[in-house]
Design a protein around this motif. Structure first.
Motif, short mmCIF file in Angstrom:
data_model
loop_
_atom_site.label_atom_id
_atom_site.label_comp_id
_atom_site.label_asym_id
_atom_site.label_seq_id
_atom_site.Cartn_x
_atom_site.Cartn_y
_atom_site.Cartn_z
N HIS A 32 0.84 -1.20 0.00
CA HIS A 32 0.00 0.00 0.00
C HIS A 32 0.88 1.25 0.00
O HIS A 32 0.60 2.24 -0.67
N GLU A 33 1.98 1.19 0.74
CA GLU A 33 2.88 2.34 0.84
C GLU A 33 3.58 2.64 -0.49
O GLU A 33 3.98 3.77 -0.74
N GLN A 34 3.74 1.64 -1.35
CA GLN A 34 4.39 1.82 -2.66
C GLN A 34 3.41 2.30 -3.73
O GLN A 34 3.83 2.57 -4.85
N SER A 35 2.14 2.39 -3.40
CA SER A 35 1.12 2.74 -4.40
C SER A 35 1.51 3.99 -5.16
O SER A 35 1.83 5.02 -4.57
N GLY A 36 1.48 3.87 -6.46
CA GLY A 36 1.81 4.98 -7.34
C GLY A 36 3.25 5.00 -7.77
O GLY A 36 3.57 5.49 -8.85
N SER A 37 4.16 4.43 -6.96
CA SER A 37 5.57 4.45 -7.32
C SER A 37 6.02 3.14 -7.97
O SER A 37 7.05 3.10 -8.62
N ALA A 38 5.24 2.08 -7.81
CA ALA A 38 5.57 0.79 -8.41
C ALA A 38 4.68 0.57 -9.63
O ALA A 38 3.50 0.93 -9.62
N VAL A 45 -5.57 -6.53 -11.54
CA VAL A 45 -5.08 -5.84 -10.34
C VAL A 45 -6.07 -6.09 -9.22
O VAL A 45 -7.26 -5.80 -9.35
N VAL A 46 -5.58 -6.68 -8.12
CA VAL A 46 -6.43 -6.97 -6.96
C VAL A 46 -6.18 -5.91 -5.91
O VAL A 46 -5.04 -5.69 -5.48
N LEU A 47 -7.26 -5.24 -5.49
CA LEU A 47 -7.18 -4.23 -4.43
C LEU A 47 -7.38 -4.91 -3.09
O LEU A 47 -8.50 -5.03 -2.59
N ALA A 48 -6.27 -5.40 -2.50
CA ALA A 48 -6.33 -6.13 -1.23
C ALA A 48 -5.92 -5.20 -0.09
O ALA A 48 -4.94 -5.42 0.61
N VAL A 49 -6.69 -4.15 0.05
CA VAL A 49 -6.44 -3.11 1.05
C VAL A 49 -7.76 -2.79 1.74
O VAL A 49 -8.83 -3.11 1.22
N PRO A 50 -7.72 -2.13 2.90
CA PRO A 50 -8.96 -1.69 3.53
C PRO A 50 -9.69 -0.68 2.63
O PRO A 50 -9.04 0.10 1.90
N TYR A 51 -10.98 -0.65 2.72
CA TYR A 51 -11.78 0.23 1.87
C TYR A 51 -11.32 1.69 1.92
O TYR A 51 -11.24 2.33 0.87
N PRO A 52 -11.00 2.26 3.08
CA PRO A 52 -10.59 3.67 3.09
C PRO A 52 -9.34 3.97 2.26
O PRO A 52 -9.10 5.12 1.90
N ALA A 53 -8.54 2.97 1.92
CA ALA A 53 -7.32 3.18 1.13
C ALA A 53 -7.59 3.19 -0.38
O ALA A 53 -6.71 3.60 -1.15
N VAL A 54 -8.76 2.78 -0.81
CA VAL A 54 -9.03 2.60 -2.24
C VAL A 54 -8.92 3.91 -3.02
O VAL A 54 -8.28 3.96 -4.07
N ASP A 55 -9.51 4.98 -2.54
CA ASP A 55 -9.48 6.24 -3.29
C ASP A 55 -8.05 6.71 -3.56
O ASP A 55 -7.73 7.19 -4.65
N GLY A 56 -7.17 6.56 -2.57
CA GLY A 56 -5.78 6.96 -2.76
C GLY A 56 -5.09 6.12 -3.82
O GLY A 56 -4.30 6.64 -4.63
N ILE A 57 -5.39 4.83 -3.86
CA ILE A 57 -4.81 3.94 -4.87
C ILE A 57 -5.33 4.30 -6.26
O ILE A 57 -4.56 4.38 -7.22
N LEU A 58 -6.63 4.54 -6.36
CA LEU A 58 -7.20 4.92 -7.66
C LEU A 58 -6.60 6.23 -8.14
O LEU A 58 -6.30 6.40 -9.33
N GLY A 59 -6.39 7.17 -7.22
CA GLY A 59 -5.78 8.43 -7.58
C GLY A 59 -4.32 8.28 -8.00
O GLY A 59 -3.85 8.93 -8.93
N ALA A 60 -3.60 7.38 -7.33
CA ALA A 60 -2.19 7.18 -7.63
C ALA A 60 -1.98 6.50 -8.98
O ALA A 60 -1.00 6.78 -9.68
N TYR A 61 -2.88 5.59 -9.35
CA TYR A 61 -2.70 4.83 -10.58
C TYR A 61 -3.52 5.33 -11.76
O TYR A 61 -3.15 5.09 -12.90
#
Length: 192
Positions: A32-38, A45-61
């Protein structure tokens, strides 16, 4: 065979990755911490993170998710109380993700299983079953084939609209486990 990138490195990420790797699928992990840099290497792509983290991942990618199958495993619970879902009534986290990713094939899967039942490939005496909801039959078929190759059953639960019911089932199961009414090694089994 599809290549799969799992965003997340927790118990569920490792259990899902273990099942998929057991079936011969190539699996890479991004914390999760690497999101956007990797880089996203997988077709899926499997989003295996807590729901509150999803928006940040979608924004990063963002556009990197276009053309990919995105699998949402989240249960959008109010984790402070464990007494409600945090998405509008009649909706689902997965439908909200699909609205943000109009050029991706978005699926709901893995949210009605615990990591222990995926790793053991059993719920009690029954084979673990992963329920999959989504509007793209090919994407569901690809994911189901990878799951089944890994020794776990997969069942098409219907259209993306069924993600609402899957999230309700996931909420019930988590609520029962948090209340110590079932074990984290237990859960719902499916007899066909």
């Amino acid at each position: 065979m599809a290549t799969i990138t799992i965003i997340g490195t927790g118990n569920m990420a490792n259990a899902i990755g273990g099942v998929l790797a057991d079936g011969g699928t190539s699996v890479t992990y991004i914390s999760h911490e690497q999101s956007g840099s990797a880089a996203l290497e997988g077709d899926v792509v499997v989003l295996a993170v807590p729901y509150p983290a999803v928006d940040g991942i979608l924004g990063a990618y963002g556009d990197q998710l276009a053309g990919k199958t995105v699998v949402d495993i989240t249960n959008p619970l109010d984790f402070s109380t464990f007494d409600s879902l945090v998405v509008p009534a009649g909706s689902s986290a997965t439908e909200q993700i699909a609205q943000k990713l109009p050029n991706s094939r978005v699926l709901k899967a893995f949210n009605t299983t615990f990591a222990a039942t995926l790793s053991a490939k059993k719920v009690g005496d029954l084979q673990t079953t992963v329920l999959i909801a989504g509007d793209d039959a090919d994407a569901k078929g690809t994911l189901a084939a990878a799951i089944e190759a890994g020794g776990v059953s997969a069942l098409d639960a219907g259209s993306l609209a069924r993600a609402h019911e899957l999230e309700a089932l996931g909420f019930l199961q988590l609520n029962l486990a948090a209340g110590e009414k079932i074990a984290w090694t237990g859960g719902f089994g499916l007899v066909r």
